[in-house]
Design a protein around this motif. Structure first.
Motif, PDB file in Angstrom:
ATOM      1  N   LEU A 283       0.890  -1.132   0.005  1.00 36.22           N
ATOM      2  CA  LEU A 283      -0.106   0.003  -0.048  1.00 36.22           C
ATOM      3  C   LEU A 283       0.735   1.206  -0.091  1.00 36.22           C
ATOM      4  O   LEU A 283       1.811   1.314   0.891  1.00 36.22           O
ATOM      5  N   ASP A 284       0.645   2.102  -0.964  1.00 32.80           N
ATOM      6  CA  ASP A 284       1.184   3.278  -1.007  1.00 32.80           C
ATOM      7  C   ASP A 284       0.757   4.316   0.154  1.00 32.80           C
ATOM      8  O   ASP A 284      -0.544   4.202   0.511  1.00 32.80           O
ATOM      9  N   PRO A 285       1.780   4.884   1.006  1.00 34.82           N
ATOM     10  CA  PRO A 285       1.208   5.763   1.960  1.00 34.82           C
ATOM     11  C   PRO A 285      -0.074   6.639   1.754  1.00 34.82           C
ATOM     12  O   PRO A 285      -0.803   6.963   2.692  1.00 34.82           O
ATOM     13  N   ARG A 286       0.171   7.265   0.374  1.00 38.47           N
ATOM     14  CA  ARG A 286      -0.879   8.206   0.174  1.00 38.47           C
ATOM     15  C   ARG A 286      -2.091   7.535   0.002  1.00 38.47           C
ATOM     16  O   ARG A 286      -3.337   8.496   0.114  1.00 38.47           O
ATOM     17  N   VAL A 287      -2.152   6.417  -0.405  1.00 37.26           N
ATOM     18  CA  VAL A 287      -3.675   5.696  -0.639  1.00 37.26           C
ATOM     19  C   VAL A 287      -4.386   5.373   0.765  1.00 37.26           C
ATOM     20  O   VAL A 287      -5.418   5.272   0.819  1.00 37.26           O
ATOM     21  N   LEU A 288      -3.544   5.241   1.761  1.00 40.05           N
ATOM     22  CA  LEU A 288      -4.007   5.034   3.111  1.00 40.05           C
ATOM     23  C   LEU A 288      -4.754   6.251   3.503  1.00 40.05           C
ATOM     24  O   LEU A 288      -5.801   6.102   4.012  1.00 40.05           O
TER      25      LEU A 288
ATOM     26  N   LYS B 216      -8.611   6.398   4.524  1.00 40.02           N
ATOM     27  CA  LYS B 216      -9.417   7.142   5.721  1.00 40.02           C
ATOM     28  C   LYS B 216     -10.299   8.299   5.248  1.00 40.02           C
ATOM     29  O   LYS B 216     -11.416   8.322   6.100  1.00 40.02           O
ATOM     30  N   ASP B 217     -10.168   8.943   4.324  1.00 37.51           N
ATOM     31  CA  ASP B 217     -10.922  10.213   4.062  1.00 37.51           C
ATOM     32  C   ASP B 217     -12.298   9.636   3.450  1.00 37.51           C
ATOM     33  O   ASP B 217     -13.281   9.993   3.772  1.00 37.51           O
TER      34      ASP B 217
ATOM     35  N   HIS C 146     -10.752  -1.986  11.381  1.00 38.47           N
ATOM     36  CA  HIS C 146     -11.446  -2.022  10.283  1.00 38.47           C
ATOM     37  C   HIS C 146     -10.992  -2.993   9.312  1.00 38.47           C
ATOM     38  O   HIS C 146      -9.780  -3.268   9.422  1.00 38.47           O
ATOM     39  N   TYR C 147     -11.719  -3.646   8.647  1.00 33.38           N
ATOM     40  CA  TYR C 147     -11.317  -4.716   7.360  1.00 33.38           C
ATOM     41  C   TYR C 147     -11.411  -4.282   6.047  1.00 33.38           C
ATOM     42  O   TYR C 147     -12.760  -3.635   5.995  1.00 33.38           O
TER      43      TYR C 147
END
Length: 98
Positions: free
Chosen positions: A5-10, A14-15, A23-24
């Motif tokens: 996972l790219d940190p930006r996609v995390l 969230k948003d 969460h799953y």
């Protein structure tokens, strides 16, 4: 088979999906669309409780996973989930395992 996972996609998860610790998030095969791996199939994403996890990664307390029954779709490729700034959504890249 691994998930990255790219940190930006995390931040997007969230948003846009209100993902937080506990969460799953499931990446699943759906009929329709297209992908570089299989004509007529594409990848979807949902907040979903696992039944039989085939592979997973934990990030910021959430579990991102693929069910065992969907591993066929990846055909010896790892999944890399990136953030597409132009479209403001996740983008999937399939990386052949060596």
């Amino acid at each position: 088979m691994n998930i990255q996972l790219d940190p930006r996609v995390l931040i997007w998860f969230k948003d846009e999906m209100n993902v937080s610790s506990g969460h799953y998030i499931r990446f699943f095969v759906r009929y329709g669309g297209s992908s570089p791996l299989h004509q007529g199939f594409s990848l979807g994403v949902s907040k979903d409780e696992p039944i039989e996890i085939g592979t997973k990664i934990e990030a910021d307390g959430a579990v991102y996973f693929i069910e065992q029954s969907d591993l066929w779709y990846f055909d010896n490729h790892d999944l890399y989930v990136k953030y597409n700034e132009k479209l403001d959504e996740p983008e999937y890249e399939y990386i052949k395992q060596s």
